[in-house]
Design an enzyme around this catalytic site. Structure first.
Site, PDB file in Angstrom:
ATOM      1  N   SER A  84       3.100 -15.259  -7.358  1.00 24.13           N
ATOM      2  CA  SER A  84       3.138 -14.279  -6.274  1.00 24.13           C
ATOM      3  C   SER A  84       1.840 -13.503  -6.158  1.00 24.13           C
ATOM      4  O   SER A  84       0.774 -14.071  -5.955  1.00 24.13           O
ATOM      5  CB  SER A  84       4.334 -13.332  -6.455  1.00 24.13           C
ATOM      6  OG  SER A  84       4.495 -12.497  -5.333  1.00 24.13           O
ATOM      7  N   SER A 136       8.183  -2.840  -2.094  1.00 24.17           N
ATOM      8  CA  SER A 136       7.092  -3.568  -2.738  1.00 24.17           C
ATOM      9  C   SER A 136       6.415  -4.529  -1.763  1.00 24.17           C
ATOM     10  O   SER A 136       6.026  -5.632  -2.136  1.00 24.17           O
ATOM     11  CB  SER A 136       7.617  -4.322  -3.959  1.00 24.17           C
ATOM     12  OG  SER A 136       8.746  -5.113  -3.633  1.00 24.17           O
ATOM     13  N   ASP A 140       4.472 -14.042   0.852  1.00 23.86           N
ATOM     14  CA  ASP A 140       5.753 -13.407   1.172  1.00 23.86           C
ATOM     15  C   ASP A 140       5.661 -11.893   1.300  1.00 23.86           C
ATOM     16  O   ASP A 140       6.627 -11.255   1.720  1.00 23.86           O
ATOM     17  CB  ASP A 140       6.843 -13.799   0.165  1.00 23.86           C
ATOM     18  CG  ASP A 140       6.573 -13.328  -1.253  1.00 23.86           C
ATOM     19  OD1 ASP A 140       5.466 -12.811  -1.522  1.00 23.86           O
ATOM     20  OD2 ASP A 140       7.469 -13.501  -2.112  1.00 23.86           O
ATOM     21  N   THR A 180      16.609  -4.656  -6.644  1.00 22.81           N
ATOM     22  CA  THR A 180      15.343  -5.309  -6.345  1.00 22.81           C
ATOM     23  C   THR A 180      15.466  -6.805  -6.640  1.00 22.81           C
ATOM     24  O   THR A 180      15.972  -7.202  -7.666  1.00 22.81           O
ATOM     25  CB  THR A 180      14.218  -4.694  -7.187  1.00 22.81           C
ATOM     26  OG1 THR A 180      14.059  -3.328  -6.819  1.00 22.81           O
ATOM     27  CG2 THR A 180      12.906  -5.422  -6.961  1.00 22.81           C
ATOM     28  N   ARG A 233       7.310 -16.586 -15.110  1.00 24.34           N
ATOM     29  CA  ARG A 233       5.890 -16.280 -14.970  1.00 24.34           C
ATOM     30  C   ARG A 233       5.279 -16.001 -16.331  1.00 24.34           C
ATOM     31  O   ARG A 233       5.809 -15.219 -17.107  1.00 24.34           O
ATOM     32  CB  ARG A 233       5.672 -15.075 -14.049  1.00 24.34           C
ATOM     33  CG  ARG A 233       6.088 -15.347 -12.615  1.00 24.34           C
ATOM     34  CD  ARG A 233       5.872 -14.133 -11.732  1.00 24.34           C
ATOM     35  NE  ARG A 233       6.376 -14.390 -10.384  1.00 24.34           N
ATOM     36  CZ  ARG A 233       6.470 -13.463  -9.446  1.00 24.34           C
ATOM     37  NH1 ARG A 233       6.068 -12.228  -9.681  1.00 24.34           N
ATOM     38  NH2 ARG A 233       6.947 -13.771  -8.252  1.00 24.34           N
ATOM     39  N   ASP A 257       1.341 -15.780  -2.476  1.00 29.15           N
ATOM     40  CA  ASP A 257       2.204 -16.846  -1.964  1.00 29.15           C
ATOM     41  C   ASP A 257       2.714 -16.588  -0.556  1.00 29.15           C
ATOM     42  O   ASP A 257       3.563 -17.322  -0.051  1.00 29.15           O
ATOM     43  CB  ASP A 257       3.376 -17.089  -2.910  1.00 29.15           C
ATOM     44  CG  ASP A 257       4.316 -15.901  -3.023  1.00 29.15           C
ATOM     45  OD1 ASP A 257       3.852 -14.755  -2.884  1.00 29.15           O
ATOM     46  OD2 ASP A 257       5.517 -16.117  -3.260  1.00 29.15           O
ATOM     47  N   GLU A 298      11.864  -4.464   1.135  1.00 29.13           N
ATOM     48  CA  GLU A 298      11.645  -3.815  -0.148  1.00 29.13           C
ATOM     49  C   GLU A 298      10.377  -2.980  -0.064  1.00 29.13           C
ATOM     50  O   GLU A 298       9.426  -3.360   0.630  1.00 29.13           O
ATOM     51  CB  GLU A 298      11.492  -4.853  -1.260  1.00 29.13           C
ATOM     52  CG  GLU A 298      12.723  -5.705  -1.479  1.00 29.13           C
ATOM     53  CD  GLU A 298      12.524  -6.738  -2.580  1.00 29.13           C
ATOM     54  OE1 GLU A 298      13.519  -7.099  -3.207  1.00 29.13           O
ATOM     55  OE2 GLU A 298      11.366  -7.187  -2.796  1.00 29.13           O
TER      56      GLU A 298
END
Length: 629
Positions: free
Chosen positions: A187, A441, A356, A420, A94, A354, A439
């Protein structure tokens, strides 16, 4: 950054026709995308600009050479040089868009990927390509298709308009038995000419590539000397269908159908539809102008009967409508305000860039991601047909609260704590050891695919609410989201949890802080006092994979206290600039009379301790976090 040679560059790889004998000049033009309302910008060292049409004009270099012409496709070797800074993180590579649009930047990485894979993993094989619709995806799609063909891939399956959510890519790989797939996304990070872009590769189980491959990719980016590219026209991605170039095939597929078919096999759609069509139940979904906008109407409206106006920000945009597509209390503020209004809906959800990640809300009630995965696991067997035989095992990332641990213990299920990164769950799933995982997050999922899955989590929650209310007659009080959560706390206790994010900190200061904490943890001893807390242990989390024996170290500094409270510090690898410092605070509370306390109030002593122990302000200069979850 090392400069690239002046050979055929990234823009050249986008060419729709190389050196046609009918041209008097060796200039090559790319078909425009003028039907799309986008904006571009010029790049230095390249003879192209990207106005509204984003067309490219370049000069082909005589230094490129033809390698082979299999069945009518000319494969060209394009000289290149290594470019620094292409180390792949937990979720791919990224960077800012402008970085990826530099000469050969993306091309080098894609070729380095093929150089890293065994030939049997792609030669004459099938690969999937899709992304979240962000800026630069259309151009990148053409680059990837041409390099894939140049390296001997037999077929590329591309989502229409280049659109496939990350969960959908995993689903398509698995259904179509593909060798792997490319996901074009950064993401939950912002999109647009000035913001972020990303690329990652998923393997044949639909899971993110393991570190053994991402490390090889990085190594090959340091020594790359050529890019193999097929001289084929740009592919029209706006219509489904098959296009053949010799022995290479591009099939543009519907972005939704394979994923929708999978969801229908996992959930009881009629049960959910009965809930969404009740006159006394209101539903809201915020797609944040991201990829799930392409899925929301076909699934929630067309299949499940929700009202069309229950979908907000439902059109995917290249810049996400100038928003930050991260489904949390800060960036999904419009949905939060709606859910906390006096006449708010009964159920609200959002997903990210995205598709997820997810956020779940009830009326004036926020469900933490740590609680969400625990509650899904506790209710899965009775509410979700896919789990009617019971989950195989449960797992969470290390920073996620221990709420899931308590469910695993009560249900007698195997439990795993991993670093993670969703790839750590994949091995456990493939080995048949894991069904449901999550997670903190905002990532939740199961072994139906090998990625976290935002819409799956929303459907799981709707299934639970629908199951709890299936016998309720019109006019009877419905079991609400908050009722489900509070009943869970009454059974298992409450794990108060919060995360403080400090985004785009100066890397030097952030790294120094982590080194300081590692040193402090290594010298700490059980029984030491930290304010009113007694230390049980402190360490830098390390994980040995029970399936393949691989070791992941330095995964987060933990201070764990005798009452079960934890403070954790780690740097995130999902940003594109600077460093994101994340601080996690958790405290278990068995007393039901205290479960309604605000988390920030309940955790204040631990939060103050975390900031003091870490000297975060001294190292980063930050007074306040960017985001509090």
């Amino acid at each position: 950054m090392a400069s690239c040679c002046n050979s055929l560059s990234l823009e050249g790889l986008l060419s729709s026709a190389f050196r046609s004998s009918k041209r008097s000049s060796n200039a090559i033009s790319i078909p425009s995308f003028s039907h799309l309302n986008t904006h571009g910008f010029p790049l230095k060292n390249n003879s192209f600009s990207v106005p509204h049409s984003r067309s490219f004009t370049i000069k082909a270099s005589s230094s490129s050479t033809t390698i082979v012409e299999p069945e009518g496709i000319k494969i060209t070797s394009v000289p290149t040089k290594p470019i620094e800074g292409q180390k792949t993180g937990t979720s791919g590579l990224r960077k800012k868009v402008k970085v990826f649009m530099q000469e050969n930047y993306l091309s080098n990485w894609i070729q380095s990927l093929f150089n890293s894979l065994p030939p049997e993993d792609y030669k004459n094989g099938v690969l999937v390509l899709g992304g979240d619709g962000r800026y630069f995806n259309r151009e990148a799609s053409q680059i990837i298709i041409k390099i894939a063909a140049g390296n001997g891939v037999g077929k590329i399956l591309v989502g229409r308009d280049g659109i496939l959510s990350t969960p959908a890519v995993s689903a398509v790989i698995r259904k179509r038995k593909a060798n792997g797939g490319f996901i074009m996304s950064a993401s939950h990070n912002p999109g647009g000419p000035e913001y972020d872009w990303g690329i990652k590769f998923n393997y044949n189980s639909g899971q993110p590539a393991p570190e053994s491959i991402t490390d090889k990719i990085y190594g090959n980016t340091l020594s790359i000397s050529e890019i193999k590219v097929a001289e084929i026209p740009d592919v029209d991605l706006s219509r489904t269908g098959v296009t053949k170039y010799g022995n290479f095939t591009v099939e543009v597929i519907d972005s939704v159908s394979d994923y929708l078919e999978l969801m229908e096999s996992v959930f009881d759609f009629q049960l959910i539809k009965n809930l969404l069509t009740r006159p006394d139940f209101r539903f809201a979904f915020d797609a944040m102008h991201a990829v799930t906008g392409a899925y929301a109407k076909p699934i929630f409206v067309d299949k499940l009967g929700a009202c069309l106006d229950s979908i907000s920000n439902g059109v995917p945009l290249e810049d996400f409508g100038h928003g930050h597509p991260d489904p949390n209390l800060t960036y999904a503020k419009d949905l939060v305000n709606t859910m906390y209004s006096e006449n708010g809906p009964d159920f609200g959800a959002a997903s990210d860039g995205d598709g997820d990640r997810n956020m779940i809300l009830g009326k004036k009630f926020f469900v933490t991601p740590s609680d969400s995965v625990a509650i899904i696991a506790a209710n899965a067997q009775e509410a979700i047909p896919y789990f009617q035989g019971g989950p195989k095992g449960l797992a969470r990332s290390m920073p996620t609260s221990g709420a899931l641990d308590r469910v695993a213990e009560k249900l007698g299920l195997t439990f795993f704590e991993v670093p993670t990164g969703w790839k750590f769950f994949g091995n456990l799933m493939d080995a048949g050891k894991l069904s449901i995982c999550g997670e903190e997050s905002f990532g939740t999922g199961s072994d139906h695919i090998r990625e976290k899955d935002g819409i799956w989590a929303v459907l799981a929650w709707l299934s639970i609410i629908a199951y709890r209310n299936k016998d309720k007659k019109p006019g009877e009080k419905l079991v609400s989201v908050s009722d489900v959560v509070k009943q869970h706390w009454a059974t298992y206790g409450r794990n108060f949890f919060s995360r403080y994010d400090y985004e785009e900190c100066a890397s030097e200061g952030a790294n120094k802080m982590v080194e300081y904490l590692r040193d402090l943890a290594s010298k700490s001893k059980a029984g030491e006092k930290y304010g009113n807390y007694v230390l049980q242990f402190a360490d830098d989390f390390s994980y040995t994979d029970p399936v393949d024996g691989s070791v992941a170290s330095k995964q987060g500094v933990r201070f764990v206290f005798t009452d079960g409270s934890r403070i954790i510090f780690r740097l995130s690898g999902t940003g594109s600039a600077g460093a994101t410092v994340r601080v996690y605070i958790e405290q278990f509370e068995p007393d039901a009379s205290k479960h309604d306390l605000d988390a920030q109030v309940a955790l204040k002593p631990l939060i103050d301790l975390a900031l003091s122990v870490s000297k975060l302000k001294d190292f980063t200069g930050r007074e306040k976090p960017t985001v509090i979850t």
